[in-house]
Motif scaffolding. Structure first.
Motif, PDB file in Angstrom:
ATOM      1  N   VAL A 144      17.197   7.430 -25.495  1.00 44.61           N
ATOM      2  CA  VAL A 144      18.352   7.461 -24.600  1.00 44.61           C
ATOM      3  C   VAL A 144      19.505   8.189 -25.285  1.00 44.61           C
ATOM      4  N   SER A 145      20.017   9.207 -24.633  1.00 45.18           N
ATOM      5  CA  SER A 145      21.126   9.971 -25.187  1.00 45.18           C
ATOM      6  C   SER A 145      22.388   9.106 -25.265  1.00 45.18           C
ATOM      7  N   ASP A 146      23.193   9.346 -26.292  1.00 43.99           N
ATOM      8  CA  ASP A 146      24.443   8.591 -26.451  1.00 43.99           C
ATOM      9  C   ASP A 146      25.384   8.791 -25.273  1.00 43.99           C
ATOM     10  N   THR A 147      25.292   9.928 -24.626  1.00 40.23           N
ATOM     11  CA  THR A 147      26.222  10.222 -23.529  1.00 40.23           C
ATOM     12  C   THR A 147      25.943   9.393 -22.277  1.00 40.23           C
ATOM     13  N   VAL A 148      24.732   8.885 -22.137  1.00 36.63           N
ATOM     14  CA  VAL A 148      24.392   8.121 -20.928  1.00 36.63           C
ATOM     15  C   VAL A 148      23.919   6.698 -21.255  1.00 36.63           C
ATOM     16  N   ARG A 149      24.038   6.293 -22.504  1.00 36.09           N
ATOM     17  CA  ARG A 149      23.444   5.015 -22.873  1.00 36.09           C
ATOM     18  C   ARG A 149      24.086   3.825 -22.138  1.00 36.09           C
TER      19      ARG A 149
ATOM     20  N   PRO B 244      25.593   3.665 -19.021  1.00 34.92           N
ATOM     21  CA  PRO B 244      25.049   3.524 -17.660  1.00 34.92           C
ATOM     22  C   PRO B 244      23.597   3.048 -17.643  1.00 34.92           C
ATOM     23  N   VAL B 245      22.797   3.536 -18.600  1.00 35.17           N
ATOM     24  CA  VAL B 245      21.399   3.107 -18.668  1.00 35.17           C
ATOM     25  C   VAL B 245      21.318   1.616 -18.976  1.00 35.17           C
ATOM     26  N   PHE B 246      22.120   1.156 -19.941  1.00 39.16           N
ATOM     27  CA  PHE B 246      22.119  -0.262 -20.296  1.00 39.16           C
ATOM     28  C   PHE B 246      22.529  -1.122 -19.106  1.00 39.16           C
ATOM     29  N   ILE B 247      23.568  -0.695 -18.408  1.00 42.55           N
ATOM     30  CA  ILE B 247      24.063  -1.467 -17.265  1.00 42.55           C
ATOM     31  C   ILE B 247      23.006  -1.534 -16.160  1.00 42.55           C
ATOM     32  N   ALA B 248      22.348  -0.400 -15.885  1.00 37.51           N
ATOM     33  CA  ALA B 248      21.316  -0.378 -14.846  1.00 37.51           C
ATOM     34  C   ALA B 248      20.154  -1.295 -15.217  1.00 37.51           C
ATOM     35  N   LEU B 249      19.769  -1.275 -16.489  1.00 36.03           N
ATOM     36  CA  LEU B 249      18.669  -2.122 -16.942  1.00 36.03           C
ATOM     37  C   LEU B 249      19.041  -3.596 -16.825  1.00 36.03           C
ATOM     38  N   ILE B 250      20.241  -3.943 -17.273  1.00 37.65           N
ATOM     39  CA  ILE B 250      20.701  -5.339 -17.212  1.00 37.65           C
ATOM     40  C   ILE B 250      20.813  -5.798 -15.757  1.00 37.65           C
ATOM     41  N   ALA B 251      21.332  -4.926 -14.890  1.00 37.95           N
ATOM     42  CA  ALA B 251      21.462  -5.274 -13.477  1.00 37.95           C
ATOM     43  C   ALA B 251      20.090  -5.546 -12.853  1.00 37.95           C
ATOM     44  N   GLY B 252      19.098  -4.742 -13.217  1.00 35.87           N
ATOM     45  CA  GLY B 252      17.752  -4.964 -12.709  1.00 35.87           C
ATOM     46  C   GLY B 252      17.184  -6.305 -13.153  1.00 35.87           C
ATOM     47  N   LEU B 253      17.404  -6.644 -14.427  1.00 36.07           N
ATOM     48  CA  LEU B 253      16.916  -7.922 -14.950  1.00 36.07           C
ATOM     49  C   LEU B 253      17.609  -9.103 -14.269  1.00 36.07           C
ATOM     50  N   VAL B 254      18.918  -8.984 -14.077  1.00 32.98           N
ATOM     51  CA  VAL B 254      19.661 -10.057 -13.417  1.00 32.98           C
ATOM     52  C   VAL B 254      19.175 -10.242 -11.982  1.00 32.98           C
TER      53      VAL B 254
END
Length: 233
Positions: free
Chosen positions: A70-75, A77-87
């Motif tokens: 995962v690129s530092d520039t998008v990490r 948004p990626v983290f938030i999307a992943l966490i939102a999916g898990l929640v």
């Protein structure tokens, strides 16, 4: 990539950090919204804590496993999307199998997405450490969060209703019925403690108690180090 990035920190340090040194509630004072809203009973606190711990463990492990891709520039948004999916998955599972608890916790399950502790551990720890270390960090942070909610909810419930883990068999399942007990007579209960002001009072006292204990531990460690230095000389 250097090996130092993949080398996990000390296991004891991770556990101590999550349970005590950087306890989400009493140390970092994060996630105050669910802390104040759902701790009118120990049962509610346990349910909310366990749901958050599941998200912490799985999100930490998944983020650690993809951190090199995962690129530092998008990490973020990626983290938030992943966490939102898990929640969302946790929300659906609670609705399906623990519907009574789902109704009690309500919107605060979805608000795990914006809990600073979850995204904070993803950014500060999981994105820099191995999967195993990150999963352990999520477990320790989740346990620390759960313990704080249970202790706070337990104090408020005992003083406010005279019970402990009331309705556990309804909210958490029949196998949790053994937790239910009456601690004080109903006449001795104080409604104030399960109202919002009682939550603020309990939280403040717990934070003060933790700081007092921490100061004592640090003073003892400093005295021990000083004695050792004198003996060495």
């Amino acid at each position: 990539m250097s090996d130092s990035k993949d080398k996990g920190p000390d296991t004891r340090a991770i556990v101590r950090d999550g349970l005590w040194d950087n306890n989400v509630v009493l140390g970092q004072m994060l996630g105050m919204c669910p802390v104040m809203a759902v701790t009118s009973s120990a049962t509610n606190g346990l349910g909310m804590g366990l749901a958050t711990m599941v998200v912490l463990i799985v999100s930490n492990a998944m983020i650690a496993s993809i951190r090199n891709w995962v690129s530092d520039t998008v990490r973020i948004p990626v983290f938030i999307a992943l966490i939102a999916g898990l929640v969302t998955l946790v929300d659906i599972c609670l609705n399906a199998w623990l519907h009574e608890l789902y109704k009690v916790l309500g919107i605060y399950i979805a608000l795990i997405v914006v809990n600073c502790a979850v995204l904070g551990r993803a950014e500060a720890f999981a994105s820099r450490n191995t999967v195993a270390a990150s999963a352990l960090d999520g477990t320790a942070m989740g346990l620390g969060f759960t313990l704080a909610l249970v202790v706070m909810g337990g104090i408020r419930e005992i003083l406010g209703a005279g019970t402990l883990f009331a309705n556990a068999h309804i909210l958490l399942g029949a196998h949790f019925a053994f937790l239910e007990m009456r601690v004080l007579p109903e006449a001795a209960s104080t409604l104030f403690m399960i109202l919002p002001p009682g939550g603020f009072l309990t939280l403040g006292l717990l934070i003060a108690a933790r700081r007092r204990i921490q100061d004592g531990l640090e003073a003892r460690a400093a005295a021990s180090a000083s004695t050792s230095a004198v003996l060495a000389n």
